[in-house]
Design a protein around this motif. Structure first.
Motif, PDB file in Angstrom:
ATOM      1  N   ILE A  98       0.828  -1.209   0.000  1.00 32.71           N
ATOM      2  CA  ILE A  98       0.000   0.000   0.000  1.00 32.71           C
ATOM      3  C   ILE A  98       0.863   1.260   0.000  1.00 32.71           C
ATOM      4  O   ILE A  98       0.562   2.233  -0.708  1.00 32.71           O
ATOM      5  N   ALA A 308     -14.495  -7.974  -1.753  1.00 34.97           N
ATOM      6  CA  ALA A 308     -15.051  -6.889  -2.555  1.00 34.97           C
ATOM      7  C   ALA A 308     -16.555  -7.017  -2.753  1.00 34.97           C
ATOM      8  O   ALA A 308     -17.129  -6.379  -3.615  1.00 34.97           O
ATOM      9  N   GLY A 318     -13.357  -7.351   4.821  1.00 36.38           N
ATOM     10  CA  GLY A 318     -11.987  -6.945   5.117  1.00 36.38           C
ATOM     11  C   GLY A 318     -11.629  -7.203   6.560  1.00 36.38           C
ATOM     12  O   GLY A 318     -10.519  -7.655   6.873  1.00 36.38           O
ATOM     13  N   TYR A 337      -6.736  -3.895  -3.635  1.00 41.81           N
ATOM     14  CA  TYR A 337      -7.070  -2.480  -3.472  1.00 41.81           C
ATOM     15  C   TYR A 337      -6.261  -1.623  -4.448  1.00 41.81           C
ATOM     16  O   TYR A 337      -6.804  -0.703  -5.078  1.00 41.81           O
ATOM     17  N   ILE A 342     -11.292  -3.333  -4.452  1.00 37.37           N
ATOM     18  CA  ILE A 342     -12.086  -3.211  -3.231  1.00 37.37           C
ATOM     19  C   ILE A 342     -12.098  -1.752  -2.791  1.00 37.37           C
ATOM     20  O   ILE A 342     -11.197  -0.978  -3.130  1.00 37.37           O
ATOM     21  N   PRO A 343     -13.104  -1.339  -1.996  1.00 37.76           N
ATOM     22  CA  PRO A 343     -13.199   0.052  -1.558  1.00 37.76           C
ATOM     23  C   PRO A 343     -12.286   0.358  -0.366  1.00 37.76           C
ATOM     24  O   PRO A 343     -11.770  -0.554   0.292  1.00 37.76           O
ATOM     25  N   PHE A 344     -12.145   1.643  -0.088  1.00 37.85           N
ATOM     26  CA  PHE A 344     -11.266   2.102   0.981  1.00 37.85           C
ATOM     27  C   PHE A 344     -11.724   1.598   2.348  1.00 37.85           C
ATOM     28  O   PHE A 344     -10.906   1.308   3.220  1.00 37.85           O
ATOM     29  N   LEU A 347     -10.219  -1.680   3.064  1.00 34.84           N
ATOM     30  CA  LEU A 347      -8.788  -1.578   3.359  1.00 34.84           C
ATOM     31  C   LEU A 347      -8.571  -1.171   4.804  1.00 34.84           C
ATOM     32  O   LEU A 347      -7.730  -1.740   5.514  1.00 34.84           O
ATOM     33  N   PHE A 401     -13.533   3.436  -5.142  1.00 30.01           N
ATOM     34  CA  PHE A 401     -12.499   2.457  -5.457  1.00 30.01           C
ATOM     35  C   PHE A 401     -11.305   3.197  -6.054  1.00 30.01           C
ATOM     36  O   PHE A 401     -11.455   4.075  -6.897  1.00 30.01           O
TER      37      PHE A 401
END
Length: 408
Positions: A98, A308, A318, A337, A342-344, A347, A401
């Motif tokens: 990340i 996701a 997650g 991610y 996948i969305p924040f 994460l 996303f």
């Protein structure tokens, strides 16, 4: 396929995890050596700062900083709230992915994890929050006495004056010196220790390169190219780790495996301790890799697709994925991610929930505490992840996303 998964897990566990753990444990041990144990003594004497220190150690990329804190709980130096704070803040090896590919997202996600870690750690120490139940459960299954969330010493004296303990750590019957002598195995074990560090140095360089490239699939090949060296040093490092943990520690000293040392008599013993601790973690990492990889292959699971899932199931997925010990599943999610899969909110939930490889030492010595700690790390993950989805996501645009991904 079974053999290929096994060999890949043997290789990947060392390069992706153990090499990074070795560096962190060695750094902490070296400070202990230079300060003659003052660091641990100061931490033990300043209990009000322990959850903050634990959160900071967990926040360091990789699992090494968090792994260092687990034996301190077993020893009685830090509180149970500190353990939970450390695990909540643990970024794991997925942090490297990340940070390299979505630095802005990493800043937000790990800042939230750090805040949740501090609040949770202090809340657990201040209000108890079930720690007494953990203490009673743990005391029934193994000789680790705890009280108020602080483990009693397992080295023959109490780290907390109110406790008395005269047992031994399960599975460890000698302190740090060798308990066997052999004209063959003693020098062989010292040689294996030296080769282990050579493998660790090369594996660290390969691991950094691997993460800088976005954690791609690395083919199982032998040679002098990146993939070939990745395989050679990964397999060699894991093999040497198993030898040191199962055999070598009896002939050169176990290095207080799974426990915190006061200090070290020499620079060599400092390196030996780091190697033994990391070898101990490597054994558990391989077990976790196999326990994850075989079901995924057998049932053809798509972890990224599960995490996701539409709507609120994304952060829930997650958070639940973070319950799996180790960094493998978390690296998969981080890569998903970075690719906009996948969305924040998912994460962030995973960043808070995941315990990385730091949970392995605790599982090996204090299983009940490890289970409850994992539950504690999942609760704030679910709360914050779902809150991001419903409240702040649509307003701040963080639910989109690809938020913070370079080039996204």
């Amino acid at each position: 396929m079974v053999a290929e998964i096994f060999i890949a897990s043997v290789r990947d566990g060392y390069v992706q995890v153990s090499a990074f753990v070795a560096v962190t444990v060695l750094a902490f041990s070296y400070v202990q050596y230079k300060t003659k144990g003052a660091l641990v003594e100061r931490l033990e004497a300043n209990r009000k700062y322990q959850p903050l220190v634990g959160a900071a150690m967990g926040l360091t990329p990789g699992c090494g900083g968090a792994i260092v804190m687990m034996p301190l709980y077993i020893r009685g130096t830090v509180s149970f709230g500190t353990v939970v704070a450390t695990l909540i803040a643990t970024a794991g090896d997925s942090a490297f992915v990340i940070l390299a590919l979505a630095p802005e997202a990493a800043l937000y996600a790990y800042a939230m994890a750090f805040g949740a870690a501090i609040l949770s750690g202090y809340a657990i120490d201040r209000f108890g929050m079930g720690v007494g139940r953990i203490d009673r459960a743990v005391s029934r299954i193994q000789p680790t006495a705890t009280d108020g969330g602080t483990a009693a010493s397992v080295i023959g004296r109490s780290s907390n004056p109110a406790h008395e303990y005269d047992g031994e750590t399960p599975g460890h019957t000698h302190e740090s010196g060798p308990d066997r002598q052999s004209a063959v195995l003693t020098p062989l074990s010292h040689a294996a220790h030296g080769l282990w560090w050579i493998a660790a140095v090369f594996a660290l360089g390969l691991g950094i390169t691997y993460l800088a490239r976005g954690a791609p699939e690395v083919p199982l090949t032998l040679g002098l190219d990146f993939a070939g060296l990745f395989t050679i040093f990964g397999i060699a490092g894991t093999t040497l780790s198993f030898y040191l943990y199962l055999v070598g520690r009896h002939y050169i000293g176990e290095g207080q495996v799974g426990r915190a040392r006061e200090s070290f008599a020499s620079l060599y013993s400092t390196f030996q301790h780091a190697a033994m601790e990391t070898s101990f973690v490597t054994v558990w990492v391989l077990v976790a890799y196999l326990a994850y990889e075989y079901p995924v292959a057998l049932f053809e699971l798509d972890i990224a697709a599960i995490a996701a899932a539409a709507g609120v199931l994304a952060p829930v997925g997650g958070a639940l994925l973070g319950l799996i010990p180790g960094c493998g599943p978390q690296i998969v999610l981080a890569g998903a991610y970075a690719q906009g899969g996948i969305p924040f909110s998912a994460l962030v939930a995973n960043a808070i929930s995941q315990d990385g490889d730091a949970l392995f030492p605790l599982i090996a010595i204090d299983k009940k505490a490890a289970i409850i700690a994992s539950i504690y790390t999942t609760i704030p993950a679910l709360i914050i992840g779902v809150a991001l989805h419903f409240l702040w996501g649509p307003v701040l645009g963080l639910e989109s996303f690809g938020f913070g991904v370079l080039g996204g």
